[in-house]
Structures are given as C-alpha cells and as structure tokens.
Design an enzyme around this catalytic site. Structure first.
Site, PDB file in Angstrom:
ATOM      1  N   LYS A   1      96.257 -56.612  99.630  1.00 17.80           N
ATOM      2  CA  LYS A   1      95.846 -57.961 100.045  1.00 17.80           C
ATOM      3  C   LYS A   1      94.952 -58.619  98.988  1.00 17.80           C
ATOM      4  O   LYS A   1      95.019 -59.836  98.789  1.00 17.80           O
ATOM      5  CB  LYS A   1      95.134 -57.915 101.401  1.00 17.80           C
ATOM      6  CG  LYS A   1      96.067 -57.693 102.576  1.00 17.80           C
ATOM      7  CD  LYS A   1      97.084 -58.818 102.724  1.00 17.80           C
ATOM      8  CE  LYS A   1      97.913 -58.697 103.989  1.00 17.80           C
ATOM      9  NZ  LYS A   1      98.902 -59.793 104.136  1.00 17.80           N
TER      10      LYS A   1
ATOM     11  N   SER B   1      93.556 -61.169 104.626  1.00 16.70           N
ATOM     12  CA  SER B   1      92.713 -60.523 105.624  1.00 16.70           C
ATOM     13  C   SER B   1      91.258 -60.472 105.175  1.00 16.70           C
ATOM     14  O   SER B   1      90.965 -60.426 103.971  1.00 16.70           O
ATOM     15  CB  SER B   1      93.216 -59.088 105.846  1.00 16.70           C
ATOM     16  OG  SER B   1      92.280 -58.315 106.566  1.00 16.70           O
TER      17      SER B   1
ATOM     18  N   ASP C   1     114.518 -57.780 104.243  1.00 13.90           N
ATOM     19  CA  ASP C   1     113.402 -56.911 103.874  1.00 13.90           C
ATOM     20  C   ASP C   1     112.740 -57.541 102.656  1.00 13.90           C
ATOM     21  O   ASP C   1     113.277 -57.484 101.548  1.00 13.90           O
ATOM     22  CB  ASP C   1     113.901 -55.502 103.549  1.00 13.90           C
ATOM     23  CG  ASP C   1     112.764 -54.523 103.282  1.00 13.90           C
ATOM     24  OD1 ASP C   1     111.636 -54.983 102.965  1.00 13.90           O
ATOM     25  OD2 ASP C   1     113.001 -53.305 103.371  1.00 13.90           O
TER      26      ASP C   1
ATOM     27  N   TYR D   1      95.873 -51.112 102.183  1.00 10.42           N
ATOM     28  CA  TYR D   1      95.971 -52.471 102.717  1.00 10.42           C
ATOM     29  C   TYR D   1      95.043 -53.406 101.954  1.00 10.42           C
ATOM     30  O   TYR D   1      95.435 -54.508 101.549  1.00 10.42           O
ATOM     31  CB  TYR D   1      95.624 -52.461 104.206  1.00 10.42           C
ATOM     32  CG  TYR D   1      95.887 -53.768 104.905  1.00 10.42           C
ATOM     33  CD1 TYR D   1      97.172 -54.287 104.989  1.00 10.42           C
ATOM     34  CD2 TYR D   1      94.850 -54.481 105.511  1.00 10.42           C
ATOM     35  CE1 TYR D   1      97.423 -55.486 105.649  1.00 10.42           C
ATOM     36  CE2 TYR D   1      95.091 -55.666 106.165  1.00 10.42           C
ATOM     37  CZ  TYR D   1      96.377 -56.170 106.236  1.00 10.42           C
ATOM     38  OH  TYR D   1      96.618 -57.355 106.891  1.00 10.42           O
TER      39      TYR D   1
END
Length: 252
Positions: free
Chosen positions: A157, A140, A61, A153
């Site tokens: 990022k 992204s 993890d 997100y």
C-alpha cells in the site's frame, strides 16, 4: 466533471464485494455505466444482478497483466472510452515476513500494487479518449503507522501511495486527475476471506498490546456505502479542483 455521473463510463476493480461493490452501486444510481472487475465470477454476477442493467461484469484478475489487457480490450471494443477508474481490489496476509510463503508475497504484490499499475496503464488511452477523467486508488491508514504482522500489506500500500503521487504528476497534462483515498478500517467487506484459521485470534492481542487499534480508530469501523459516498464526492468535483489525498477514518 459535472456534479453527476450520468452517462459516464466507470471501471471499478474489486467490484464484487465491499467498497468496490458499494461504490459501483452508488455510481450506477447516478446514471453511470459501471464495469465491474473481480476474480470470482459467482460474486461478480451476483453484484451485477443487484446493481442492475447498467452494470457490466468482466471476470478479471488484476494481478495478471494478460487478464487486465483482455478486460480493457473488451471495454475499448464496447465503449471506446472510460471516464473513471477506481482501484479498490485488495488482499492481505497476517504474517511475520519470515513466515510468508512465496504465494503470500506474490498475491499481495500482484493485487495491491501491480494490479493498479496494470489497470492504470490500460486505462490511460481510454481516459484520453474521453478528454480526461479520474483515477482513484484506495489505500489504508496502515501506511501511516506500523501494524504488527501486516508488513506485506503495508509495503504494497505504501508502494501504491507513491505510484499514485507519481501518476498525479505524469497525467496532469492529460486532464486526468489522480486521487489517493486513505481509509480507516471498513467493516462490511470480504477482507477476512484473506485470513487463515487462527490468524485473527493470534493477531488481535498483539495489535491490542501494540496500541495500533487505538491509535488508528481500529475499534470503530467505516461502512462501505459511506466510502462510496466519499468517492462520489471526489469524482464530482470540478475538473480544475485537485484532490491529491483524501483521508477518511471513523470518528472517535
């Protein structure tokens, strides 16, 4: 680095599905030993079996510092070095920030930002032991434009983008090249596993109305295998060539 990955030791996080898995398969086909990191042992073992004897699965993890330390201790004991680290593990939650649970926030930050920080920290001594190498961080297009309901997100990022830039400067003297790969939407991943019941159905009309999907090629999708080819290209450039940012998106 030569134009082949033969005999290189490559660590890939998020290696059980999607981009990580396809990339690991591409690297193994070039003769690399590929160390696969991911949380789910069942998917990890399946990926390792598909890739073949050059794949070494280590359930990890990346959002837990102890888990990362344990994985890299095993890598150090077995190989004594690595040549490449690819950080491709990622998760998302479709939420307004006021709707986000503590778990939503923690899993997003831990996987998307803390994970690459932990793996990079652990990888540096092993990259130095090889005389240098490569770190690739997968980001992204969401960092280039606002996407409704995706604040967690996007924030994590963007943090990864900044971390990558800083590492490029910090590790330059160690002959460790650090590259940010910004991707458009990729179709054949397990990313939808992050979505709860009704999340996508709620979000899609909002994304359409906002225009994000049209602005950022969201109606077309990349294939994980094609991304793997791009990563292979980055890794096989001459060491004197710096690739700070590579942006890959669907045509159209």
């Amino acid at each position: 680095m030569p134009d082949t990955l033969k005999d290189k030791v490559v660590v890939v996080s998020g290696a059980s599905t999607g981009i990580g898995r396809a990339s690991a398969q591409r690297f193994a086909a070039e003769g690399a030993t590929v160390i696969l990191l991911a949380r789910r042992k069942d998917r990890l073992d399946e990926a390792a079996q598909e890739i073949g004897p050059s794949a070494v699965p280590i359930p990890t993890d990346v959002g837990l510092s102890g888990s990362v330390r344990s994985a890299f201790s095993q890598i150090a004991s077995r190989f004594g070095r690595i040549d490449v680290l690819v950080n491709s593990a990622g998760v998302t939650r479709i939420r307004l920030i006021e709707e986000a649970s503590d778990e939503d926030i923690a899993v997003s930050l831990n996987t998307n930002l803390l994970g690459p920080i932990y793996t990079t920290r652990a990888a540096i001594p092993l990259l130095r032991a090889s005389g240098g190498g490569d770190i690739i961080n997968i980001s992204s297009e969401i960092t280039l434009d606002h996407m409704p309901l995706m604040t967690l997100y996007m924030t994590t990022k963007r943090g990864l983008n900044g971390f990558t830039q800083a590492m490029g400067r910090e590790l330059r003297g160690d002959s460790i090249r650090v590259t940010l790969v910004i991707l458009g939407a990729v179709g054949d991943t397990a990313f939808a596993d992050n979505f709860g019941p009704g999340d996508l159905e709620r979000a899609w009309p909002i994304w359409e109305a906002d225009g994000y999907l049209s602005r950022m090629s969201g109606h077309q999708l990349l294939a994980s295998a094609d991304v793997g080819d791009v990563l292979h290209y980055v890794l096989t450039r001459p060491p004197e060539m710096t690739l700070d940012v590579v942006h890959v998106r669907p045509a159209g």
